[in-house]
Design an enzyme around this catalytic site. Sequence first.
Site, short mmCIF file in Angstrom:
data_model
loop_
_atom_site.label_atom_id
_atom_site.label_comp_id
_atom_site.label_asym_id
_atom_site.label_seq_id
_atom_site.Cartn_x
_atom_site.Cartn_y
_atom_site.Cartn_z
N TYR A 41 56.96 73.19 -1.97
CA TYR A 41 57.19 74.46 -2.78
C TYR A 41 56.52 74.52 -3.83
CZ TYR A 41 60.21 77.94 -5.34
OH TYR A 41 60.69 79.05 -5.92
N LYS A 69 55.57 77.02 0.89
CA LYS A 69 56.16 78.42 0.14
C LYS A 69 55.29 78.44 -1.21
CE LYS A 69 59.97 80.66 -2.38
NZ LYS A 69 61.22 80.35 -2.94
N ILE A 111 59.73 83.18 2.03
CA ILE A 111 61.16 82.58 1.45
C ILE A 111 61.37 83.32 0.31
CG2 ILE A 111 62.17 80.45 0.87
CD1 ILE A 111 60.07 78.79 2.71
#
Length: 150
Positions: A41, A69, A111
């Site tokens: 992330y 992400k 996401i």
Amino acid sequence: CEAGVDGVLVVTPYYNKATPEGLVTHYSTIAAAVHIPVILYNVPSRTGLDIPVNVYQCLSQIPNIAGVKEASTDIGKVLRIRADCPEDFVVWSGNDHLTVPILSLGGKGVISVIANLFPEQMNLLTYAALDGDFATAAALQCSMLPTAVA
């Protein structure tokens, strides 16, 4: 996994501003400790650190690291990730307002935060873009824009 977890979303360590080597150690240690997919992330607005593409290149070699992400605002970075990492290293949009551009550059999904408010619209947007219907996807993206960037 016994706890019912299908994968983990792992954020960059914040506050300590890790070096590229520190990022590789952080993510690879977590990946080695679990036997489920790990999604990196990258959210530099929250962590103060943007994961470099060369770190993605290294981490993409670890079998259970599925992708990233990507919540930076650098659209060109998505192109560099696609060019420099294996095809199976997935890029998911991490910024709702950049979902259509990221999907148009080879991203595989989002996401999403805004999907908590507009699940049907975000679902339609994502599938339209993945099907190559960028006119529909862009219209849906624009309809949610005031909320997505708030």
